[in-house]
Design an enzyme around this catalytic site. Structure first.
Site, PDB file in Angstrom:
ATOM      1  N   HIS A 188       0.826  -1.222   0.000  1.00 24.90           N
ATOM      2  CA  HIS A 188       0.000   0.000   0.000  1.00 24.90           C
ATOM      3  C   HIS A 188       0.856   1.266   0.000  1.00 24.90           C
ATOM      4  CE1 HIS A 188      -4.199  -1.612   0.535  1.00 24.90           C
ATOM      5  NE2 HIS A 188      -3.484  -2.688   0.808  1.00 24.90           N
ATOM      6  N   ASP A 237       1.558  -3.225  -9.564  1.00 23.84           N
ATOM      7  CA  ASP A 237       1.344  -4.492 -10.262  1.00 23.84           C
ATOM      8  C   ASP A 237       1.841  -4.449 -11.703  1.00 23.84           C
ATOM      9  OD1 ASP A 237       0.116  -5.109  -7.917  1.00 23.84           O
ATOM     10  OD2 ASP A 237      -1.922  -5.113  -8.718  1.00 23.84           O
TER      11      ASP A 237
HETATM   12 MG    MG Z   1      -5.316  -7.188  -9.803  1.00 24.12          MG
END
Ligand code: MG
Ligand code: ADP
Length: 379
Positions: A34, A169
């Site tokens: 995060h 990601d």
């Molecule tokens: Mg995802």
């Protein structure tokens, strides 16, 4: 072979051979959870598990995509965000994102096959986006440098699909290299490839999929994000990344809300843990990152409050049977745990976690060891 699956699915759907195969990996985040949308630091590496896009040409302005996980192919032209929904939105989103950035996106037929488990926090969504993005860029001969690609894939997910995720990601799936962990500054997008050769030290990372049902993920993710952004505003900084470890106590003293204080403490200490992990890896002191991984988990459990019992149990159990460190990886509320272990201990740790899960009546976990694989590429 997953490559045969994709090529076979392409032939079955379209009756011709694909022009090529493109692969993009799922990822685990070694540490830095995060922190991406707080413009801080992350340290993911690419999984050996990949998503394969078999791709061939189609007339201009026409795209069709099928997946071995889905019954029906989906066709679309140039669309605006929200027009294609469901799983194919990730693909339509990539086409839209490239077109919106001014590129002439080639028409294409696409068949997808994947080894990345869906919805387990290993980023199957970014693997899907990155495989298609890389294929369309190559096929169309588009001029998009590597460092600009993650943000394009992220826009597909943020704006087209509508999931407010950070840059982690897609950066991992696109920019990771084999045998390296990717140290990414989520403000400047600068990266450093950090040596991450576990086998040479007799070590392994065991990924343990909790197989816990994901609950309230989107709402909780948005709430955490808002809390961080509100805190940054109250503290007069652009993002929580701007609070350093030695400024933390002072920052916390200026916040009234107890929950917000804990959220801030997680982000600030987590950024420091990423930096400390990078230092140790540079020095070849891989075992010593264990306590940082575990501290990261404790911080996610107690301060950021994004874990569930199944992941806590996997971490506790792995540590009890000798892991050097263990933590949840990914956005939270289920998903996977990674444990740093001696490579000959994988079966023992797996058995212990299975037993612990059985004892509490949970769905059995799935565990496997991983090494750092390559980022998105044409095969
Ligand atoms: Mg995802
Ligand atoms: P994660 O990225 O952690 O796996 P997400 O919820 O972000 O979880 O993304 C999962 C979604 O991505 C799936 O529900 C599906 O819509 C889409 N997706 C990912 N991989 C594939 C695939 N191989 N075929 C079809 N859809 C996929």
């Amino acid at each position: 072979m997953i490559t045969d699956d994709a090529a076979g699915a392409f032939f079955k759907a379209y009756g011709v051979e694909p022009a090529g195969l493109w692969a993009a990996p799922g990822r685990v985040n070694l540490i830095g959870e995060h922190t991406d949308y707080n413009e801080g630091f992350v340290l993911p590496f690419a999984l050996p598990q990949r998503t394969i896009a078999a791709v061939g040409p189609a007339p201009a302005g026409e795209w069709t995509v099928c997946s071995t996980f889905e019954d029906e192919p989906v066709s679309f032209g140039l669309t605006e965000p929200g027009e294609v929904t469901g799983w194919a939105a990730y693909v339509a989103g990539v086409v839209w994102s490239l077109a919106d950035a001014g590129h002439q996106v080639p028409g294409a037929r696409i068949a997808i096959a994947s080894e990345v488990p869906l919805g387990s926090g290993l980023s199957s969504s970014a693997a899907l986006e990155s495989s298609v993005l890389t294929a369309l860029i190559d096929l169309g001969g588009l001029d998009v440098p590597l460092e600009k690609r993650p943000a394009l894939a992220q826009r597909a997910e943020n704006v087209y699909v509508g999931a407010p995720t950070g840059i982690l990601d897609q950066s991992a799936s696109i920019r990771c290299q084999e045998g390296r962990a990717l140290f990414l500054d989520c403000r400047s997008y600068e990266v450093e490839q950090i040596p991450f050769d576990l086998a040479a030290q007799g070590l392994a990372i065991l990924v343990i999929n909790s197989n816990a049902p994901h609950q309230h993920v989107d709402g909780e993710y948005g709430a955490r994000r808002k809390s961080c952004e509100d805190a940054a505003r109250l503290l007069g900084v652009r993002a929580l990344r701007d609070i350093t470890g030695d400024q933390l106590d002072d920052a916390l003293a200026r916040l009234d809300d107890e929950v917000m204080r804990r959220r801030v403490r997680h982000i600030v200490t987590e950024d420091d843990r990423v930096l400390a992990t990078v230092k140790l890896l540079h020095a070849g002191r891989v075992r010593e990152i264990g306590p940082l991984l575990t501290a990261s988990h404790v911080s996610m459990r107690d301060d950021f409050e994004i874990t569930v019992r199944q992941v806590d149990l996997a971490v506790e159990t792995a540590l009890q049977v000798g892991a050097y460190g263990a933590r949840m990886t990914g956005g939270g509320f289920g998903g996977c745990v990674l444990a740093l272990i001696d490579s000959d201990k994988a079966a023992e740790v797996t058995a212990a976690v299975e037993e612990a899960y059985a004892g509490e009546g949970f769905t059995p976990p799935t565990a496997w060891t991983v090494t750092a694989g390559p980022g998105a590429t044409r095969l």
